[in-house]
Design an enzyme around this catalytic site. Structure first.
Site, PDB file in Angstrom:
ATOM      1  N   SER A 109       1.264  -1.485   0.672  1.00 44.84           N
ATOM      2  CA  SER A 109       0.253   0.055  -0.034  1.00 44.84           C
ATOM      3  C   SER A 109       0.526   1.151  -0.266  1.00 44.84           C
ATOM      4  O   SER A 109       1.941   1.288  -0.053  1.00 44.84           O
ATOM      5  CB  SER A 109      -0.648   0.387   0.980  1.00 44.84           C
ATOM      6  OG  SER A 109      -1.325   1.050   1.431  1.00 44.84           O
ATOM      7  N   TYR A 125      -1.109  -0.620   9.808  1.00 46.34           N
ATOM      8  CA  TYR A 125      -1.468  -0.633   9.083  1.00 46.34           C
ATOM      9  C   TYR A 125       0.435  -0.531   7.522  1.00 46.34           C
ATOM     10  O   TYR A 125       0.651  -1.550   7.124  1.00 46.34           O
ATOM     11  CB  TYR A 125      -2.698  -0.354   8.760  1.00 46.34           C
ATOM     12  CG  TYR A 125      -3.282  -0.173   7.161  1.00 46.34           C
ATOM     13  CD1 TYR A 125      -3.924  -1.687   6.177  1.00 46.34           C
ATOM     14  CD2 TYR A 125      -2.790   0.482   6.350  1.00 46.34           C
ATOM     15  CE1 TYR A 125      -3.504  -2.504   5.232  1.00 46.34           C
ATOM     16  CE2 TYR A 125      -3.365   0.314   4.399  1.00 46.34           C
ATOM     17  CZ  TYR A 125      -3.551  -1.086   4.510  1.00 46.34           C
ATOM     18  OH  TYR A 125      -3.499  -1.615   2.770  1.00 46.34           O
TER      19      TYR A 125
END
Length: 255
Positions: free
Chosen positions: A145, A158
């Site tokens: 990501s 995350y």
């Protein structure tokens, strides 16, 4: 089709393969001639996808398993190994998030994110290694990501997992190059998946996202799928240890 731009005859395992990016990647691979083995936690979702794909004449199989658990990961390769003897591609796509500020996470929430995103990727790569080495020309793509490249409002754990996945990608690319296993990573920005749509329903937030995206739009799942497929093709045979941001220019947009 030029064989450099094909996945004909390749066998791929794709985690999180029944929804969003995972499903788009599976369908891209199938359309390019690969056989796919999808993994997800919900048996019903797997059956639905396999039924649809087999109606189209595509070669697909799969199993229900939780990649965040050691026993789930072991089961995947036990089931896969009963029916298949070779593996050319592993796509570590399964992931999760809980959006909170750093001080608000419980230990259970933190471990859940770590186990699902990072620990599962490391373990799946190691379990796949003997199969990929035997294939003689293996490829791994880890779904990262842009949150692993720069700060986002997604929450620290995350971002930590995605940053660590990038370093894992680089390390394995070097370690396993001798075995002709290439390891790369995709780093998407906002892509139009059911999960992202929940955040983008807020019109103010949606406008903010577009303002930070030079291409002024949200990405589509098939755009991530195409980039993933490229990194598994013979056409990318000299590319390893790299992170390809599929982000409409987000990560290079300064002032």
């Amino acid at each position: 089709m030029n064989s450099k731009w094909s996945l004909q005859g390749k066998m791929a395992i794709i985690t999180g393969g029944t929804q969003g990016l995972g499903k788009a990647i599976a369908e891209e691979f199938l359309s390019l001639g690969a056989a796919v083995f999808i993994v997800a936690r919900t048996e019903g979702d797997i059956r639905k996808c396999l039924r649809s794909w087999k109606e189209q004449g595509w070669n697909a199989a799969g199993c229900a398993a939780d990649v965040s658990l050691p026993e789930g990961r072991t089961a995947i390769f036990e089931i896969f190994g009963r029916d298949f003897r070779s593996l050319d591609i592993l796509v570590n796509n399964a992931g999760t998030n809980i959006r909170k500020r750093a001080l608000e996470y419980s230990e259970e929430e933190y471990q859940f994110i770590m186990n699902t995103n990072l620990n599962s990727t490391f373990a799946m790569c190691r379990l796949a290694y003997p199969f990929l080495r035997k294939a003689g020309n293996g490829a791994i793509v880890n779904m990262g990501s842009v949150a692993g490249l720069t700060h986002l409002r997604t929450g620290a754990p995350y971002g930590m997992t995605k940053a660590a996945m990038l370093q894992l990608t680089k390390n394995l690319a070097v370690e396993w190059a001798v075995d002709n296993i290439r390891v790369n990573m995709i780093a998407p920005w906002y892509i139009r998946t059911p999960l992202a749509e929940q955040k983008l329903k807020d019109p103010h937030y949606y406008r903010e996202v577009l303002q930070r995206t030079p291409m002024n739009r949200i990405g589509e799942p098939d755009e991530v799928a195409a980039a993933t497929a490229f990194l598994c093709m013979p056409a990318s045979s000299y590319i390893t240890g790299q992170c390809l941001a599929v982000d409409g220019g987000f990560t290079v947009y300064g002032f």
